[in-house]
Scaffold this motif. Structure first.
Motif, PDB file in Angstrom:
ATOM      1  N   UNK A 190      12.231  -2.531  -5.128  1.00 58.15           N
ATOM      2  CA  UNK A 190      11.717  -1.457  -4.300  1.00 58.15           C
ATOM      3  C   UNK A 190      10.203  -1.595  -4.210  1.00 58.15           C
ATOM      4  N   UNK A 191       9.745  -2.225  -3.138  1.00 52.82           N
ATOM      5  CA  UNK A 191       8.315  -2.450  -2.909  1.00 52.82           C
ATOM      6  C   UNK A 191       7.767  -1.282  -2.088  1.00 52.82           C
ATOM      7  N   UNK A 192       6.650  -0.738  -2.538  1.00 51.42           N
ATOM      8  CA  UNK A 192       6.135   0.454  -1.873  1.00 51.42           C
ATOM      9  C   UNK A 192       4.646   0.639  -2.122  1.00 51.42           C
ATOM     10  N   UNK A 193       4.031   1.392  -1.252  1.00 51.65           N
ATOM     11  CA  UNK A 193       2.652   1.847  -1.390  1.00 51.65           C
ATOM     12  C   UNK A 193       2.692   3.334  -1.718  1.00 51.65           C
ATOM     13  N   UNK A 198      16.841  -1.006 -10.765  1.00 50.99           N
ATOM     14  CA  UNK A 198      15.768  -1.036  -9.761  1.00 50.99           C
ATOM     15  C   UNK A 198      14.490  -1.510 -10.436  1.00 50.99           C
ATOM     16  N   UNK A 199      13.746  -2.366  -9.761  1.00 54.80           N
ATOM     17  CA  UNK A 199      12.385  -2.650 -10.197  1.00 54.80           C
ATOM     18  C   UNK A 199      11.448  -2.035  -9.149  1.00 54.80           C
ATOM     19  N   UNK A 200      10.547  -1.200  -9.623  1.00 56.30           N
ATOM     20  CA  UNK A 200       9.592  -0.502  -8.759  1.00 56.30           C
ATOM     21  C   UNK A 200       8.343  -1.353  -8.645  1.00 56.30           C
ATOM     22  N   UNK A 201       7.980  -1.716  -7.419  1.00 58.23           N
ATOM     23  CA  UNK A 201       6.914  -2.661  -7.190  1.00 58.23           C
ATOM     24  C   UNK A 201       5.825  -2.084  -6.272  1.00 58.23           C
ATOM     25  N   UNK A 202       4.916  -1.274  -6.826  1.00 60.05           N
ATOM     26  CA  UNK A 202       3.811  -0.802  -5.996  1.00 60.05           C
ATOM     27  C   UNK A 202       2.895  -1.959  -5.604  1.00 60.05           C
ATOM     28  N   UNK A 203       2.375  -1.898  -4.396  1.00 57.76           N
ATOM     29  CA  UNK A 203       1.408  -2.892  -3.934  1.00 57.76           C
ATOM     30  C   UNK A 203       0.406  -2.180  -3.038  1.00 57.76           C
ATOM     31  N   UNK A 204      -0.645  -2.873  -2.671  1.00 55.79           N
ATOM     32  CA  UNK A 204      -1.699  -2.277  -1.852  1.00 55.79           C
ATOM     33  C   UNK A 204      -1.465  -2.634  -0.393  1.00 55.79           C
ATOM     34  N   UNK A 205      -1.030  -1.656   0.369  1.00 54.86           N
ATOM     35  CA  UNK A 205      -0.704  -1.901   1.773  1.00 54.86           C
ATOM     36  C   UNK A 205      -1.941  -2.284   2.575  1.00 54.86           C
ATOM     37  N   UNK A 207       6.414  -9.363   2.876  1.00 57.59           N
ATOM     38  CA  UNK A 207       6.516  -7.906   2.838  1.00 57.59           C
ATOM     39  C   UNK A 207       5.321  -7.324   3.582  1.00 57.59           C
ATOM     40  N   UNK A 208       5.579  -6.611   4.650  1.00 60.50           N
ATOM     41  CA  UNK A 208       4.510  -6.177   5.531  1.00 60.50           C
ATOM     42  C   UNK A 208       4.426  -4.667   5.709  1.00 60.50           C
ATOM     43  N   UNK A 209       5.286  -3.908   5.052  1.00 60.58           N
ATOM     44  CA  UNK A 209       5.278  -2.460   5.216  1.00 60.58           C
ATOM     45  C   UNK A 209       5.880  -1.782   4.007  1.00 60.58           C
ATOM     46  N   UNK A 210       5.789  -0.460   4.012  1.00 62.48           N
ATOM     47  CA  UNK A 210       6.286   0.336   2.883  1.00 62.48           C
ATOM     48  C   UNK A 210       7.169   1.463   3.381  1.00 62.48           C
ATOM     49  N   UNK A 211       8.370   1.591   2.771  1.00 63.99           N
ATOM     50  CA  UNK A 211       8.925   0.788   1.694  1.00 63.99           C
ATOM     51  C   UNK A 211       9.577  -0.485   2.219  1.00 63.99           C
ATOM     52  N   UNK A 212       9.763  -1.422   1.324  1.00 67.46           N
ATOM     53  CA  UNK A 212      10.430  -2.678   1.643  1.00 67.46           C
ATOM     54  C   UNK A 212      11.389  -2.975   0.495  1.00 67.46           C
ATOM     55  N   UNK A 213      12.671  -3.023   0.794  1.00 65.24           N
ATOM     56  CA  UNK A 213      13.689  -3.213  -0.227  1.00 65.24           C
ATOM     57  C   UNK A 213      14.240  -4.635  -0.127  1.00 65.24           C
ATOM     58  N   UNK A 214      14.334  -5.296  -1.266  1.00 62.27           N
ATOM     59  CA  UNK A 214      14.921  -6.640  -1.304  1.00 62.27           C
ATOM     60  C   UNK A 214      16.157  -6.607  -2.187  1.00 62.27           C
ATOM     61  N   UNK A 215      17.271  -7.063  -1.619  1.00 67.36           N
ATOM     62  CA  UNK A 215      18.550  -7.107  -2.321  1.00 67.36           C
ATOM     63  C   UNK A 215      19.090  -8.530  -2.242  1.00 67.36           C
ATOM     64  N   UNK A 216      19.188  -9.179  -3.386  1.00 70.43           N
ATOM     65  CA  UNK A 216      19.722 -10.551  -3.427  1.00 70.43           C
ATOM     66  C   UNK A 216      19.030 -11.447  -2.411  1.00 70.43           C
ATOM     67  N   UNK A 217      17.720 -11.291  -2.301  1.00 72.52           N
ATOM     68  CA  UNK A 217      16.934 -12.127  -1.401  1.00 72.52           C
ATOM     69  C   UNK A 217      16.850 -11.636   0.032  1.00 72.52           C
TER      70      UNK A 217
END
Length: 202
Positions: free
Chosen positions: A9-12, A36-43, A171-181
């Protein structure tokens, strides 16, 4: 027994759509037995690559987004308000999340979710280190540890590394979910994520 890969779960933190997606992602993961792995990043860093501006600054789309966020709040039956400064630099809560993940992995998700809720439901200034640390204390986390994590070079580097990883992985936006690639952008794709997990893709 084979351990299923986690939902990423990639998010800003300052993304309202991440807040709304965060209300649902845990239930989806639970239904499918996935962590779930929570993955904050800087949008902001990502937007420099894409050449886009923050959503509220975009003509037509910005006004629609504000309307949509309020509508989503009514749909989810939650309180919602935008922070006085928006968008803002989410360095403190993002760095704290990675520190919590390292020290108490099972608390990283609850911490990140609590920050999003405090921001958009309670109007908390989570960009303020002392505020974010006090909010973490509500979950039983050490506020001194959290406050130190916000300025510790180790967690600065961790956030920078994850942001670089987000860009490298498209990954270009928030949220961005990745499931099995497989990547899914936006809170409106969670139904598709749920279906993908149910049938194994298509």
């Amino acid at each position: 027994m084979t351990r299923l890969a986690p939902i990423e779960f990639w998010f800003e933190f300052c993304s309202p759509y991440a807040f709304f997606a965060g209300l649902e992602i845990a239930d989806i993961a639970c239904r499918h037995g996935r962590p779930i792995v929570w993955r904050p990043f800087l949008l902001g860093a990502v937007l420099q690559v894409t050449g886009m501006t923050p959503l509220p600054d975009q003509k037509l789309r910005g006004a629609y987004a504000v309307h949509d966020w309020r509508r989503l709040a009514r749909f989810h039956k939650v309180s919602f308000s935008l922070p006085k400064v928006f968008p803002f630099m989410s360095l403190a809560p993002a760095r704290m999340t990675y520190a919590v993940e390292h020290l108490a992995p099972c608390m990283a998700g609850p911490f990140a979710s609590h920050m999003l809720s405090a921001l958009f439901e309670r109007g908390a200034d989570i960009a303020d280190i002392s505020v974010a640390a006090r909010l973490g204390a509500e979950l039983g986390l050490d506020p001194a540890m959290l406050g130190a994590a916000a300025t510790d070079q180790r967690w600065k580097d961790a956030l920078r590394s994850r942001t670089d990883e987000a860009i490298e992985r498209g990954i270009f936006g928030s949220p961005f979910v990745i499931v099995d690639g497989e990547g899914f952008w936006g809170s409106d794709r969670l139904g598709m994520v749920d279906r993908w997990l149910s049938v194994g893709g298509w």
